[in-house]
Design an enzyme around this catalytic site. Structure first.
Site, PDB file in Angstrom:
ATOM      1  N   GLU A   1      42.699  47.140  68.877  1.00  8.58           N
ATOM      2  CA  GLU A   1      42.255  46.106  67.939  1.00  8.58           C
ATOM      3  C   GLU A   1      43.389  45.203  67.453  1.00  8.58           C
ATOM      4  OE1 GLU A   1      39.336  45.545  67.961  1.00  8.58           O
ATOM      5  OE2 GLU A   1      38.361  47.426  68.509  1.00  8.58           O
TER       6      GLU A   1
ATOM      7  N   HIS B   1      38.906  37.316  71.307  1.00  7.90           N
ATOM      8  CA  HIS B   1      39.128  38.715  70.923  1.00  7.90           C
ATOM      9  C   HIS B   1      38.503  39.666  71.944  1.00  7.90           C
ATOM     10  CE1 HIS B   1      39.539  41.900  67.684  1.00  7.90           C
ATOM     11  NE2 HIS B   1      38.681  42.480  68.503  1.00  7.90           N
ATOM     12  N   GLU B   2      37.241  39.431  72.279  1.00  7.64           N
ATOM     13  CA  GLU B   2      36.551  40.333  73.202  1.00  7.64           C
ATOM     14  C   GLU B   2      37.133  40.247  74.609  1.00  7.64           C
ATOM     15  OE1 GLU B   2      34.708  42.533  71.890  1.00  7.64           O
ATOM     16  OE2 GLU B   2      34.767  41.541  69.952  1.00  7.64           O
TER      17      GLU B   2
ATOM     18  N   TYR C   1      42.973  46.255  62.401  1.00 10.06           N
ATOM     19  CA  TYR C   1      42.955  45.016  63.185  1.00 10.06           C
ATOM     20  C   TYR C   1      44.089  44.079  62.763  1.00 10.06           C
ATOM     21  CZ  TYR C   1      38.133  46.234  64.576  1.00 10.06           C
ATOM     22  OH  TYR C   1      37.016  46.849  65.090  1.00 10.06           O
TER      23      TYR C   1
ATOM     24  N   HIS D   1      40.202  42.370  74.988  1.00 10.49           N
ATOM     25  CA  HIS D   1      39.950  43.807  75.139  1.00 10.49           C
ATOM     26  C   HIS D   1      39.892  44.232  76.608  1.00 10.49           C
ATOM     27  CE1 HIS D   1      39.663  45.452  71.201  1.00 10.49           C
ATOM     28  NE2 HIS D   1      38.665  44.690  70.811  1.00 10.49           N
TER      29      HIS D   1
END
Length: 443
Positions: free
Chosen positions: A317, A294-295, A370, A298
């Site tokens: 998100e 997920h990070e 999200y 980004h």
């Protein structure tokens, strides 16, 4: 004949529909030169910031965002300027109006502390043995003067001096490191345009773990006691990078740093070219690997492609959440379709009172932003097919690399890739609160 331009006052508000008090009008920042000395034991920061600024029109006065530091001096193009401070703003009146590119130098000193917000405290914060920065969405002024709006992206050079036993990670590529009596100085440069909330400094007693030497250098900084567990939990990071590059196109920065603090954190934190996890996110069993994916996602969606204002946050998100499902599928775990079925059922059980394209300032971090955001993408994938869907994602990331984006731009590009009218589809998913049905096939 050229008409004269009368100097005006730069607005002390950004006009952002959600956070109008953060950010300023009348100019954009081109580059930040930040030089800070941080005394850990005393939590004392002494800073010098030099901003290269491009005015939109001649300015007789302008404002910067800065928390409650004492400011002993402000210079504009090397000359003393008048200034006042109130309500988190530094109002600067140069000796003469500025019409072209100029520099503003701010000297400041104080004890950095997080900025209070409706989402909790954000910004510079003390750890048990170190410090971290977690600025999303309005925490950047807790440690440097800035134009704190996501659309104003600039390059950075960050110099941090602190006690020698500590490691400093900051936004950018490490370009210099030097030691003097009892202290060490670290210099980082970020040449890609970066929003202020994505600029970070992390200070702690960390071991360095090289995850990948190239083509994108990937390094983790972890406490010695967590090294073994972190090596296992982050061991597949190069594979995650390769998979996401396949889905989204080339990684948009020169390096990637992961920091695991010795303290627990409620949630991981993304910064430009960096992600920060708490000790509770490392257990040696890869329990939180989805958060690692997920990070990393980004870096494409949120960091390289930065939203024009906070109403578009699903573009950050929703895409990062869908990356979790894509990595699960690519790594032999549950398929994206399984995740979509599960989360559609969960979202259907929640109140239908959130509009994804305009959730409102209180709900920018709502779980539905999200998960429903990810569901939009999975529904779109089913609607237009894998070939066109992944071409769209790569085209979206490539076309807007290092720029700012809006929901309308994504919708328009999706329509071009689909070669069909998707207006009804996006109206249902993005602009109406009721959750549309979704036909999910496959594992």
């Amino acid at each position: 004949m050229e008409l004269s331009r009368k100097p005006t006052t730069g607005a002390a508000r950004s006009g952002d529909p959600y956070l109008p008090a953060h950010g300023n009008g009348g100019y954009r920042v081109e580059h930040y030169e930040l030089d800070i000395d941080y005394k850990l034991a005393a939590n004392r920061l002494t800073g010098r910031a030099v901003l290269t600024v491009v005015p939109e029109r001649p300015l007789s006065r302008f404002s910067l965002d800065l928390a409650a530091f004492r400011v002993p001096r402000v210079l504009v193009d090397g000359k003393p300027a008048k200034y006042t401070q109130r309500s988190g703003k530094l109002h600067v009146t140069p000796a003469r109006p500025v019409a072209d590119r100029f520099t503003v130098e701010v000297r400041y000193v104080g004890s950095p502390a997080p900025v209070s917000s409706r989402w909790g405290d954000v910004g510079w914060d003390e750890l048990t043995d170190g410090a971290l920065v977690a600025s999303q969405p309005i925490g950047a002024p807790s440690w440097f003067p800035c134009n704190d709006h996501p659309s104003d992206k600039a390059t950075y050079r960050i110099t941090v001096t602190t006690a020698a036993p500590y490691t400093v990670a900051a936004t950018g590529v490490l370009v210099a490191r030097r030691r003097s009596a009892g202290t060490r100085t670290w210099v980082y440069e970020r040449v890609e345009p970066t929003a202020s909330y994505l600029v970070s400094v992390q200070i702690g007693r960390y071991d360095e773990v090289v995850l990948a030497a190239g083509p994108v250098p990937q390094v983790a900084l972890v406490p010695a006691r967590l090294r073994k567990d972190a090596e296992r939990d982050l061991g597949r990071h190069p594979a995650i990078m390769t998979a996401l590059e396949g889905f989204f196109g080339p990684y948009p920065f020169a390096n990637y740093q992961l920091v695991v603090t010795d303290d627990e954190l409620e949630d991981p934190i993304e910064a430009q070219g960096m992600s920060i996890f708490g000790a509770n996110h490392v257990d040696g069993r890869r329990t939180h690997e989805r958060l690692v994916a997920h990070e990393l996602a980004h870096q494409w969606f949120g960091n390289s492609l930065t939203i024009a204002d906070w109403s578009h946050i699903w573009l950050n998100e929703g895409f990062a959440t869908y990356a979790e499902w894509l990595w699960s599928e690519a790594s032999g775990g549950r398929g994206a379709a399984v995740h979509a079925r599960e989360w559609h059922a969960r979202m259907a059980a929640k109140p239908a009172d959130l509009v994804l394209a305009d959730p409102g300032p209180a709900r920018i971090f709502d779980e539905r932003v999200y998960k429903r955001g990810a569901l939009v993408l999975h529904a779109l994938r089913g609607r237009i097919g894998d070939e066109r869907f992944f071409a769209l994602l790569r085209g979206w990331a490539g076309r807007h690399r290092h720029a700012t984006v809006t929901t309308a731009e994504f919708v328009a590009l999706a329509g071009r890739h689909a070669a069909t009218d998707l207006s009804a589809f996006f109206t249902e998913w993005l602009h109406k609160p009721a959750l549309p049905d979704i036909a999910v096939k496959g594992r």
